[in-house]
Design an enzyme around this catalytic site. Structure first.
Site: not given
Length: 389
Positions: A120, A183, A207, A259, A292, A294
């Site tokens: 990631e 992302h 997210n 996650d 937040l 994870g």
């Protein structure tokens, strides 16, 4: 041999589940509605494709972190997982990958199976990092190939709008790496183009990506309109239940991930997420500014959350086992079927874990003991003939 309500790809059966040498050899019994009895629920082991940590260990620490994570998450029903790295300086990523590969070469006992790595970052949009550290940059296939020599990278998250990433998506697909978009500040059009270039899905849907607006559908709109697969974090903090239900209506194979961070399975307190300091409190993990970072989610709680918001147990289970396994191209896990690996989660009627089996070995036992005995009559009942596929 176990006896109970067995969830197979073709529905529930009340009967016996048998395995030999770590693989399922027989599924006996008759179709059943599991709500009509109090026998254990035998579910496929959960498959988690997005795990940063657990048990106080973070994947980026290297060393024995991956083993600690695998031992922690198996207690909550995860029988297979991808160790997930963070955006970081490349030397740190390389060392983490070496240590993950070393752990995979000597699989820890009493632990979930390590399927490989979910990379990631660092190929993310610097403007949509969320809790990722500020080391993001565009990638190239030579960079990824160098990392692939260190550990088996099975899944990679990137921002499709970055320069060169359209070509990179196709190159990764050719090399058997699944690509998810995340992302990202990409538009709806860039999300659709990413799928056309060969991206397979979306990372933690909703997210760290551009949201849905009726005149600018964004990356979320591309996922809802076009995706076959996407991962989502069903901790009921990252995504509102109404948004989860929206995604369920739109994305056929929406699947859950944790996650999870080092704080999973641990008490409230301070932990690490890559180089970031995070705090576990009130069921969540956050940076100092409240972002937040994870989660503390475990897959058994994810199952209960999905049932709580209205999913049938069989549907919720598939989204935590069969669908992520299928997404990764793993056909011998994530389902209870003859010839598949005997990865089984035994739960009671309240969906609390009684026992967890990995490859037929009991690696965790809850507060109550599952009914492992059977009778000759039960063992001789009609048996499932379908095989792992």
């Amino acid at each position: 041999m176990l006896y109970g309500n067995i969830l197979t790809p073709r529905g529930w059966r009340l009967g016996t589940l048998e395995w030999r040498d770590g693989r399922i050899v027989a599924i006996g019994g008759e179709p059943v509605d599991p709500t009509t009895n109090a026998h254990p629920r035998l579910l496929p082991g959960f498959v988690d494709l997005h795990v940063h940590g657990g048990g106080g260990a973070d994947a980026m620490e290297g060393g024995d972190a991956a083993a600690t994570m695998a031992r922690t998450h198996v207690r909550f029903g995860t029988t297979s997982l991808l160790v997930t790295t963070m955006t970081a300086p490349l030397p740190d990523i390389r060392q983490a990958l070496r240590d993950i590969a070393r752990t995979m070469d000597r699989p820890p006992a009493g632990a979930a199976r390590l399927l490989g790595v979910h990379l990631e970052g660092p190929y993310l949009n610097p403007g949509k990092l969320g809790a990722q550290p500020p080391y993001a940059h565009p990638g190239a296939i030579a960079d990824v190939e160098a990392l692939m020599e260190l550990a088996p990278i099975r899944l990679l998250t990137l921002a499709p709008e970055l320069s060169g990433h359209a070509a990179l998506i196709g190159q990764l697909r050719e090399r058997g790496v699944r690509v998810q978009m995340g992302h990202t500040l990409g538009s709806y059009e860039e999300g659709v183009a990413g799928l056309e270039h060969g991206a397979h899905g979306f990372t933690h849907l909703f997210n760290a990506m551009t949201g849905l607006h009726h005149r600018k559908p964004g990356m979320v709109g591309a996922a809802l309109a076009h995706a076959d697969y996407a991962e989502i974090i069903p901790d009921l903090l990252h995504v509102h239940p109404g948004a989860i239900r929206t995604a369920l209506r739109c994305i056929p194979h929406l699947f859950g991930v944790t996650d999870s961070t080092a704080a999973a399975g641990m008490p409230d307190g301070e932990y690490r997420l890559g180089e970031q300091h995070v705090t576990k409190c009130l069921g969540g993990v956050r940076l100092a500014d409240g972002t937040l970072a994870g989660s503390t989610l475990t897959m058994d709680q994810a199952l209960r959350n999905l049932v709580q918001i209205g999913l049938e147990l069989d549907d919720a289970s598939r989204r935590l086992s069969q669908y992520p396994a299928d997404f990764l191209g793993e056909r011998e896990i994530g389902r209870i079927e003859i010839g598949c690996r005997a990865d089984v989660v035994v739960m009671d009627a309240h969906l609390e874990i009684d026992a967890v089996y990995v490859g037929g070995d009991q690696v965790h036992r809850g507060s109550s003991t599952p009914n492992v005995s059977t009778t000759p009559q039960a063992a001789g009942a009609s048996q499932e003939k379908h095989r792992c596929r």
